[in-house]
Enzyme design. Sequence first.
Site, PDB file in Angstrom:
ATOM      1  N   CYS A 186       0.839  -1.193   0.000  1.00  0.00           N
ATOM      2  CA  CYS A 186       0.000   0.000   0.000  1.00  0.00           C
ATOM      3  C   CYS A 186       0.877   1.247   0.000  1.00  0.00           C
ATOM      4  CB  CYS A 186      -0.855  -0.055   1.266  1.00  0.00           C
ATOM      5  SG  CYS A 186      -1.574   1.513   1.670  1.00  0.00           S
ATOM      6  N   THR A 188      -0.773   4.417   0.120  1.00  0.00           N
ATOM      7  CA  THR A 188      -1.706   5.502   0.444  1.00  0.00           C
ATOM      8  C   THR A 188      -1.060   6.575   1.333  1.00  0.00           C
ATOM      9  OG1 THR A 188      -3.647   4.122   0.171  1.00  0.00           O
ATOM     10  CG2 THR A 188      -3.895   5.993   1.649  1.00  0.00           C
TER      11      THR A 188
HETATM   12  P1  5GP Z   1      -0.963  -6.853   4.078  1.00  0.00           P
HETATM   13  O1  5GP Z   1      -1.476  -8.041   4.828  1.00  0.00           O
HETATM   14  O2  5GP Z   1      -0.374  -7.235   2.764  1.00  0.00           O
HETATM   15  O3  5GP Z   1      -0.032  -6.001   4.890  1.00  0.00           O
HETATM   16  O4  5GP Z   1      -2.229  -5.917   3.778  1.00  0.00           O
HETATM   17  C1  5GP Z   1      -3.345  -6.391   3.072  1.00  0.00           C
HETATM   18  C2  5GP Z   1      -4.342  -5.283   2.933  1.00  0.00           C
HETATM   19  O5  5GP Z   1      -3.796  -4.149   2.227  1.00  0.00           O
HETATM   20  C3  5GP Z   1      -5.573  -5.625   2.107  1.00  0.00           C
HETATM   21  O6  5GP Z   1      -6.484  -6.442   2.788  1.00  0.00           O
HETATM   22  C4  5GP Z   1      -6.122  -4.241   1.764  1.00  0.00           C
HETATM   23  O7  5GP Z   1      -6.897  -3.706   2.794  1.00  0.00           O
HETATM   24  C5  5GP Z   1      -4.848  -3.416   1.629  1.00  0.00           C
HETATM   25  N1  5GP Z   1      -4.503  -3.156   0.214  1.00  0.00           N
HETATM   26  C6  5GP Z   1      -4.419  -4.049  -0.792  1.00  0.00           C
HETATM   27  N2  5GP Z   1      -4.030  -3.442  -1.930  1.00  0.00           N
HETATM   28  C7  5GP Z   1      -3.876  -2.138  -1.639  1.00  0.00           C
HETATM   29  C8  5GP Z   1      -3.510  -0.994  -2.422  1.00  0.00           C
HETATM   30  O8  5GP Z   1      -3.192  -1.055  -3.597  1.00  0.00           O
HETATM   31  N3  5GP Z   1      -3.503   0.202  -1.743  1.00  0.00           N
HETATM   32  C9  5GP Z   1      -3.845   0.297  -0.438  1.00  0.00           C
HETATM   33  N4  5GP Z   1      -3.855   1.499   0.127  1.00  0.00           N
HETATM   34  N5  5GP Z   1      -4.156  -0.758   0.331  1.00  0.00           N
HETATM   35  C10 5GP Z   1      -4.176  -1.964  -0.272  1.00  0.00           C
END
Ligand code: 5GP
Length: 366
Positions: A186, A188
């Site tokens: 992410c 953001t």
């Molecule tokens: P991880 O477990 O990989 O740290 O986080 C997974 C979460 O990241 C997902 O469930 C979703 O909420 C968030 N996420 C997935 N793709 C994106 C993206 O492209 N941008 C953002 N801001 N959040 C993402």
Amino acid sequence: MRIEDNIKLDYKNVLLRPKRSSLSSRKDVTVERSFIIERDTKLMGGIPIMAANMDGVGTFEVADSLIDRRMFTCLKKDYTSEQLIKYFTDNTPRSAYVAMSIGIREDDLLKFVTVQKETNGAINILNVDVANGYSERFVNFIAELRSNFPDVIIMAGNVCTADQTQELILKGANIVKVGIGPGSVCTTRIKTGVGYPQLSAVIECADAAHGVGGFIIADGGCTCPGDIAKAFGAGADFVMLGGMLAGHDEGGGEIITKYYATGEQWFDKKNETYNPVIESKKFVQFYGMSSATANEKHSGGLKNYRASEGREVFVPYRGSIYTTVDDILGGLRSTMTYIGASNIKHISKCATFVLCNDTHNRVYES
Ligand code: 5GP
């Protein structure tokens, strides 16, 4: 302008303090839990860890593997109605553990209605997922969904504050997805400056949700089994994983082999030459669902008024998802014996966090 000047925390800022415990073995703890949703009318049960609705993670194959461990999956959004109807027809365990995911466009709603009709109501859990859970349109969508589908368990997100968690539950969501910006792919927080440190978001949103009869999912930011234990300690009812479940056979991504010169040399006796040692490593592509890659794949490219809010990476190929899942569950069981929690619901009751400058020794980390 206003500033909130008490420091908010991430998983990396804390450790769980061990406590005296009568549990002598990891076999003495139970990582399953049942949830009574909306005053006895809906039930959910299993190990409350779920795969994220991301490409390479929220696939039918991952879902079926996780069902074997009684864990949950939110399917990626791009499955067609036909694929979903085929998948959900006549398979009760799938309905209990697998959520269909949608956005809030009209065609999303239409797809859900079609699948629900054609499968005689097999969608028991619906994951309504948008990047910004603060829009009025999203809240109205949840309210309308609740009034039209009273029996479906609604997951809604993402948000990261107590006020909006309660708003969504009062409008009809049963489970709120918490996390703005903590995800492994992410961007953001970099692109917008918006976010909230995830441990504090989970603590505050769980407290808010439980006060009004709802539940939360800690979504994003877990990098190791210890982070999952910390999320449960903070009050999460469920923990959602993207990156930690990426890179497996069941995700269906293409396996790419890369070659590296190690810096060492080997001697070729026949030709009497020194040659570089080359090693190969296997990787799988993984990307955020708001990344340029995902936009190209699913929406015909990134629109010029939008910025990409996700990155694309190559994660090491890790074979079968069962090995990773069993490692996660082993870590969680061990946490529970350290802090004296005999079942997963008790982790937050038994959790005392200690603030720390560093969580572990990195001397041999590559
Ligand atoms: P991880 O477990 O990989 O740290 O986080 C997974 C979460 O990241 C997902 O469930 C979703 O909420 C968030 N996420 C997935 N793709 C994106 C993206 O492209 N941008 C953002 N801001 N959040 C993402």
